[in-house]
Design an enzyme around this catalytic site. Structure first.
Site, PDB file in Angstrom:
ATOM      1  NE  ARG A 163      -0.725  -8.939  -2.954  1.00 52.24           N
ATOM      2  CZ  ARG A 163      -1.296  -7.918  -2.388  1.00 52.24           C
ATOM      3  NH1 ARG A 163      -2.180  -8.089  -1.425  1.00 52.24           N
ATOM      4  NH2 ARG A 163      -1.013  -6.701  -2.764  1.00 52.24           N
ATOM      5  NE  ARG A 202       3.167  -0.926  -2.223  1.00 47.90           N
ATOM      6  CZ  ARG A 202       2.346  -1.663  -2.973  1.00 47.90           C
ATOM      7  NH1 ARG A 202       1.081  -1.772  -2.662  1.00 47.90           N
ATOM      8  NH2 ARG A 202       2.788  -2.301  -4.030  1.00 47.90           N
ATOM      9  CG  ASN A 242      -5.583  -4.779   4.412  1.00 47.56           C
ATOM     10  OD1 ASN A 242      -5.351  -3.797   3.683  1.00 47.56           O
ATOM     11  ND2 ASN A 242      -4.686  -5.715   4.647  1.00 47.56           N
ATOM     12  CB  SER A 289       3.383  -4.329   4.500  1.00 46.06           C
ATOM     13  OG  SER A 289       2.510  -3.508   3.737  1.00 46.06           O
ATOM     14  CE1 TYR A 316       1.189  -6.857   1.746  1.00 42.44           C
ATOM     15  CE2 TYR A 316       1.745  -7.853  -0.366  1.00 42.44           C
ATOM     16  CZ  TYR A 316       1.405  -6.739   0.385  1.00 42.44           C
ATOM     17  OH  TYR A 316       1.285  -5.512  -0.217  1.00 42.44           O
ATOM     18  CB  ALA A 356      -4.381  -1.822  -4.382  1.00 42.31           C
ATOM     19  CG  HIS A 409      -2.425  -0.995   5.710  1.00 42.19           C
ATOM     20  ND1 HIS A 409      -3.021  -1.164   4.491  1.00 42.19           N
ATOM     21  CD2 HIS A 409      -2.844   0.209   6.185  1.00 42.19           C
ATOM     22  CE1 HIS A 409      -3.761  -0.104   4.216  1.00 42.19           C
ATOM     23  NE2 HIS A 409      -3.680   0.745   5.230  1.00 42.19           N
ATOM     24  CD  GLU A 452      -5.950   3.061   6.460  1.00 39.69           C
ATOM     25  OE1 GLU A 452      -6.437   4.153   6.831  1.00 39.69           O
ATOM     26  OE2 GLU A 452      -5.018   2.974   5.644  1.00 39.69           O
ATOM     27  N   PRO A 474      -8.794  -5.897  -2.358  1.00 40.61           N
ATOM     28  CG  PRO A 474      -8.083  -4.282  -3.876  1.00 40.61           C
ATOM     29  CD  PRO A 474      -8.900  -4.459  -2.628  1.00 40.61           C
ATOM     30  CG  ASN A 475      -4.630  -8.124  -5.815  1.00 44.24           C
ATOM     31  OD1 ASN A 475      -4.917  -8.926  -6.682  1.00 44.24           O
ATOM     32  ND2 ASN A 475      -4.492  -6.827  -6.072  1.00 44.24           N
ATOM     33  NE  ARG A 491       5.178  -2.553   0.726  1.00 43.13           N
ATOM     34  CZ  ARG A 491       4.191  -3.285   0.215  1.00 43.13           C
ATOM     35  NH1 ARG A 491       3.095  -3.496   0.913  1.00 43.13           N
ATOM     36  NH2 ARG A 491       4.309  -3.812  -0.986  1.00 43.13           N
ATOM     37  CG  HIS A 524      -2.184   3.069  -1.595  1.00 44.06           C
ATOM     38  ND1 HIS A 524      -1.787   3.438  -0.328  1.00 44.06           N
ATOM     39  CD2 HIS A 524      -1.961   1.723  -1.681  1.00 44.06           C
ATOM     40  CE1 HIS A 524      -1.315   2.371   0.307  1.00 44.06           C
ATOM     41  NE2 HIS A 524      -1.419   1.324  -0.489  1.00 44.06           N
TER      42      HIS A 524
END
Ligand code: DQA
Length: 146
Positions: A17, A110, A73, A101, A22, A76, A99, A97, A9-10, A106, A79
């Site tokens: 964003r 997260r 990826n 960032s 990012y 959100a 990411h 997996e 998502p996102n 963070r 988590h």
């Protein structure tokens, strides 16, 4: 070897964003970057983005028998999602997996991933290059299992 890339998502908002976190690269640019890496590794790649947890679960389920490895990826859902974790477990398709960032640098929420314990491994914090590394990692893992 056939690899499925799943963007959670996102991630369709990349480029617009939170560019300080990012960067300015769009999802289309990332997919082009992955395609280049895939060509050099002689991999066939499929791309999937969804903002919906259920759609991601179904995509993982449907990969059984047609996909050799997954690079995800989960964004959100990393988590929060026991459902995505269970989908990976139920198909047993090797999954890396990734990411953009470094999630361990963070916010506290997260720093826990429901996915990591069922993944082959995790790549986090190398910007969009995390996807290239993810592709290399899944290729090396699949090769070593042959
Ligand atoms: C992310 C990190 C997540 O915490 C966040 O929710 C994302 C992107 C990353 O690629 O750095 O959407 O997965």
């Amino acid at each position: 070897m056939k690899i499925l890339i799943i963007h959670g998502p996102n991630l369709n908002m990349l480029g617009k964003r939170e560019p300080d976190i990012y960067g300015s690269t769009t999802l289309d640019d990332i997919n082009k970057q992955i395609e280049k890496e895939a060509k050099s590794l002689k991999l066939k790649v499929q791309y999937f983005q969804s903002n919906s947890e259920g759609e991601i679960v179904t995509k993982i389920q449907n990969s059984l028998g047609s996909i050799d490895g997954i690079v995800i990826n989960p964004a959100a859902y990393t988590h929060t999602s026991v459902a995505i974790r269970d989908a990976i477990l139920s198909t047993n398709v090797p999954t890396v997996e990734v990411h953009i960032s470094n999630i361990y640098k963070r916010e506290k929420f997260r720093q826990h991933s429901y996915i990591s314990a069922v993944a082959v491994g995790v790549i986090s914090g190398f910007g969009t290059y995390s996807y290239n590394l993810g592709l290399r990692a899944i290729e090396s893992h699949l090769k070593s299992k042959k």
